[in-house]
Design a protein around this motif. Sequence first.
Motif, PDB file in Angstrom:
ATOM      1  N   LYS A  36       0.826  -1.208   0.000  1.00  0.00           N
ATOM      2  CA  LYS A  36       0.000   0.000   0.000  1.00  0.00           C
ATOM      3  C   LYS A  36       0.860   1.258   0.000  1.00  0.00           C
ATOM      4  CE  LYS A  36      -3.768  -2.469   2.213  1.00  0.00           C
ATOM      5  NZ  LYS A  36      -4.349  -2.811   0.907  1.00  0.00           N
ATOM      6  N   GLN A  37       1.973   1.188  -0.722  1.00  0.00           N
ATOM      7  CA  GLN A  37       2.858   2.340  -0.848  1.00  0.00           C
ATOM      8  C   GLN A  37       2.620   3.023  -2.195  1.00  0.00           C
ATOM      9  OE1 GLN A  37       6.861   0.928  -0.139  1.00  0.00           O
ATOM     10  NE2 GLN A  37       6.486   0.588   2.048  1.00  0.00           N
ATOM     11  N   TYR A  38       2.526   4.349  -2.165  1.00  0.00           N
ATOM     12  CA  TYR A  38       2.292   5.140  -3.362  1.00  0.00           C
ATOM     13  C   TYR A  38       3.592   5.800  -3.804  1.00  0.00           C
ATOM     14  CZ  TYR A  38      -2.682   4.659  -2.328  1.00  0.00           C
ATOM     15  OH  TYR A  38      -3.932   4.161  -2.094  1.00  0.00           O
ATOM     16  N   TYR A  39       3.871   5.760  -5.103  1.00  0.00           N
ATOM     17  CA  TYR A  39       5.134   6.314  -5.571  1.00  0.00           C
ATOM     18  C   TYR A  39       4.966   6.966  -6.933  1.00  0.00           C
ATOM     19  CZ  TYR A  39       5.442   1.989  -8.372  1.00  0.00           C
ATOM     20  OH  TYR A  39       5.195   0.954  -9.241  1.00  0.00           O
ATOM     21  N   THR A  40       5.925   7.836  -7.247  1.00  0.00           N
ATOM     22  CA  THR A  40       6.002   8.442  -8.560  1.00  0.00           C
ATOM     23  C   THR A  40       7.432   8.293  -9.055  1.00  0.00           C
ATOM     24  OG1 THR A  40       5.391  10.409  -9.853  1.00  0.00           O
ATOM     25  CG2 THR A  40       6.596  10.790  -7.799  1.00  0.00           C
ATOM     26  N   THR A  41       7.666   8.626 -10.313  1.00  0.00           N
ATOM     27  CA  THR A  41       8.973   8.396 -10.928  1.00  0.00           C
ATOM     28  C   THR A  41       9.630   9.716 -11.286  1.00  0.00           C
ATOM     29  OG1 THR A  41       8.196   6.298 -11.852  1.00  0.00           O
ATOM     30  CG2 THR A  41      10.201   7.231 -12.795  1.00  0.00           C
ATOM     31  N   VAL A  42      10.887   9.848 -10.897  1.00  0.00           N
ATOM     32  CA  VAL A  42      11.703  11.007 -11.256  1.00  0.00           C
ATOM     33  C   VAL A  42      12.951  10.486 -11.954  1.00  0.00           C
ATOM     34  CG1 VAL A  42      12.985  13.005 -10.405  1.00  0.00           C
ATOM     35  CG2 VAL A  42      10.850  12.325  -9.288  1.00  0.00           C
ATOM     36  N   ASN A  43      13.303  11.074 -13.091  1.00  0.00           N
ATOM     37  CA  ASN A  43      14.517  10.691 -13.801  1.00  0.00           C
ATOM     38  C   ASN A  43      15.660  11.584 -13.335  1.00  0.00           C
ATOM     39  OD1 ASN A  43      13.828   8.723 -16.313  1.00  0.00           O
ATOM     40  ND2 ASN A  43      12.099  10.044 -15.818  1.00  0.00           N
ATOM     41  N   ILE A  44      16.698  10.966 -12.777  1.00  0.00           N
ATOM     42  CA  ILE A  44      17.853  11.697 -12.233  1.00  0.00           C
ATOM     43  C   ILE A  44      19.037  11.524 -13.165  1.00  0.00           C
ATOM     44  CG2 ILE A  44      19.366  12.009 -10.248  1.00  0.00           C
ATOM     45  CD1 ILE A  44      16.505  12.578  -9.566  1.00  0.00           C
ATOM     46  N   GLY A  45      19.720  12.630 -13.470  1.00  0.00           N
ATOM     47  CA  GLY A  45      20.897  12.570 -14.318  1.00  0.00           C
ATOM     48  C   GLY A  45      20.734  13.443 -15.546  1.00  0.00           C
ATOM     49  N   ALA A  46      21.781  13.485 -16.342  1.00  0.00           N
ATOM     50  CA  ALA A  46      21.813  14.375 -17.497  1.00  0.00           C
ATOM     51  C   ALA A  46      21.570  13.606 -18.787  1.00  0.00           C
ATOM     52  CB  ALA A  46      23.157  15.103 -17.562  1.00  0.00           C
ATOM     53  N   GLY A  47      20.714  14.178 -19.644  1.00  0.00           N
ATOM     54  CA  GLY A  47      20.527  13.670 -20.998  1.00  0.00           C
ATOM     55  C   GLY A  47      20.160  12.210 -21.063  1.00  0.00           C
ATOM     56  N   GLY A  48      20.822  11.501 -22.016  1.00  0.00           N
ATOM     57  CA  GLY A  48      20.532  10.090 -22.247  1.00  0.00           C
ATOM     58  C   GLY A  48      21.008   9.183 -21.140  1.00  0.00           C
ATOM     59  N   MET A  49      21.747   9.720 -20.182  1.00  0.00           N
ATOM     60  CA  MET A  49      22.253   8.903 -19.089  1.00  0.00           C
ATOM     61  C   MET A  49      21.407   9.046 -17.827  1.00  0.00           C
ATOM     62  SD  MET A  49      24.700   7.210 -20.285  1.00  0.00           S
ATOM     63  CE  MET A  49      25.459   6.558 -18.807  1.00  0.00           C
ATOM     64  N   SER A  50      20.237   9.632 -17.930  1.00  0.00           N
ATOM     65  CA  SER A  50      19.384   9.776 -16.751  1.00  0.00           C
ATOM     66  C   SER A  50      18.798   8.420 -16.359  1.00  0.00           C
ATOM     67  CB  SER A  50      18.261  10.779 -17.012  1.00  0.00           C
ATOM     68  OG  SER A  50      17.396  10.299 -18.020  1.00  0.00           O
ATOM     69  N   SER A  51      18.476   8.290 -15.085  1.00  0.00           N
ATOM     70  CA  SER A  51      17.966   7.026 -14.558  1.00  0.00           C
ATOM     71  C   SER A  51      16.600   7.240 -13.916  1.00  0.00           C
ATOM     72  CB  SER A  51      18.919   6.466 -13.497  1.00  0.00           C
ATOM     73  OG  SER A  51      20.221   6.293 -14.022  1.00  0.00           O
ATOM     74  N   PRO A  52      15.597   6.447 -14.299  1.00  0.00           N
ATOM     75  CA  PRO A  52      14.301   6.560 -13.626  1.00  0.00           C
ATOM     76  C   PRO A  52      14.375   5.958 -12.229  1.00  0.00           C
ATOM     77  CG  PRO A  52      14.267   4.769 -15.232  1.00  0.00           C
ATOM     78  CD  PRO A  52      15.597   5.451 -15.367  1.00  0.00           C
ATOM     79  N   VAL A  53      13.944   6.721 -11.236  1.00  0.00           N
ATOM     80  CA  VAL A  53      13.960   6.272  -9.849  1.00  0.00           C
ATOM     81  C   VAL A  53      12.556   6.417  -9.283  1.00  0.00           C
ATOM     82  CG1 VAL A  53      14.987   6.561  -7.566  1.00  0.00           C
ATOM     83  CG2 VAL A  53      16.363   7.026  -9.612  1.00  0.00           C
ATOM     84  N   ASN A  54      12.011   5.333  -8.763  1.00  0.00           N
ATOM     85  CA  ASN A  54      10.687   5.367  -8.138  1.00  0.00           C
ATOM     86  C   ASN A  54      10.821   5.826  -6.694  1.00  0.00           C
ATOM     87  OD1 ASN A  54       9.416   4.345 -10.456  1.00  0.00           O
ATOM     88  ND2 ASN A  54       9.804   2.236  -9.823  1.00  0.00           N
ATOM     89  N   LEU A  55      10.041   6.852  -6.320  1.00  0.00           N
ATOM     90  CA  LEU A  55      10.157   7.453  -5.000  1.00  0.00           C
ATOM     91  C   LEU A  55       8.810   7.446  -4.283  1.00  0.00           C
ATOM     92  CD1 LEU A  55      12.354  10.544  -5.983  1.00  0.00           C
ATOM     93  CD2 LEU A  55      13.125   8.369  -5.011  1.00  0.00           C
ATOM     94  N   LEU A  56       8.826   7.020  -3.038  1.00  0.00           N
ATOM     95  CA  LEU A  56       7.627   6.953  -2.216  1.00  0.00           C
ATOM     96  C   LEU A  56       7.155   8.361  -1.855  1.00  0.00           C
ATOM     97  CD1 LEU A  56       5.792   4.961  -0.488  1.00  0.00           C
ATOM     98  CD2 LEU A  56       7.337   5.498   1.403  1.00  0.00           C
ATOM     99  N   LEU A  57       5.866   8.638  -2.033  1.00  0.00           N
ATOM    100  CA  LEU A  57       5.313   9.923  -1.621  1.00  0.00           C
ATOM    101  C   LEU A  57       5.342  10.013  -0.099  1.00  0.00           C
ATOM    102  CD1 LEU A  57       2.131  10.040  -3.898  1.00  0.00           C
ATOM    103  CD2 LEU A  57       4.379  11.014  -4.379  1.00  0.00           C
TER     104      LEU A  57
END
Length: 362
Positions: A36-57
């Motif tokens: 029952k955890q809610y999360y959204t995705t933020v891409n961290i990093g520059a350009g084509g080397m960014s990484s999607p990271v799921n973060l708990l609200l």
Amino acid sequence: MGVRTHLIVFVSIFTAITLISEAQYLIPVMKHEPSKQYYTTVNIGAGGMSSPVNLLLDLGTNLTWLNCRKIRLLSSLHVVSCKSPICKSIPGNGCDVKNTCLYTQPRPLGKNTAVATGRVVQDNATIFTTQIGKPISIAPSRRFTFSCAVEKYLQGLAPPIAGFVALSLGEFPFWRQIASAYNVIPKFALCLPSSSLGYFYIGTHSFGGSNPVPMTLTPLKIDSGKYLVSVTSIYVDGVPLTLDPSLLAGGAQLSTVVPYTVLQTDIYNALAQSFTLKAKNIGMSETLEHPPFKHCFEEGASGKNMDVSVMEIGLPGNGKEVKWRFQGANIVERVSETVICLAFVDGGNKSNEFMIIGTHQL
């Protein structure tokens, strides 16, 4: 003048209504059902080397923090200096021997005495909105500020989630950084899903449109960085529980990290007693507890488990008392094919927080 911050929570009666929002940015919210955890995705990093990271609200965290090993290009991180204005404006700041800014705060998923410490860093960040379908990048001149958490501090997170996105007040919560970078109104709202997809609005004016959702305004209280609603009474099937008024004086804290609503023992016992009576009246029988649930029931032949009772919390709003209703799956949790439990947790007698509304009820 303080920033007006709105948390909007829609329950299941609104699921058939199409929301037309004036929000500047609309970010998807996912639910990890087992936890029952809610999360959204933020891409961290520059350009084509960014990484999607799921973060708990997390409504109680001032600075986003995550497992930086999930970022592909760690060399793009900029360490924040201990003597910088940014570091000095972060609550819980400190320094290490290398003059690096540190962020320390209680662990949201740990015991109250447990703290997490990590380096404060900056990097480019990208979010994807569901409205325009294109990435929105935080410009290099306004780098995203967050903290690199040690992996052991992230225990308790569901497998797809690698950190916490800060939604509290302060200088550097996620929503405020986005609003500042794009010069939008510093507000946010959440529409948490019972399943599937929900939404995180940033820079929202209202939930208006040609088919607006009818709403009654209930003001939030902000206390020590916590979002609270005032509570005037608690009802079960329209009948108020007999409670010492002092138990409701502190209000109810809204939490996106606590899975089930936590009640002080006297409040819990009054609710459980009323619920048990209603359950027995429709042919259900008590059975063994299933931690963390203390009151569980074997379904009878009627199969009316979802209709056993309705709980309502009385809130002050628009000059009168309004009722926030929990019903059906909001108030019980199925633990087996034939057993359901009252989906509230006894928080004990010594808790300073008499009511914490958890994600199962939100």
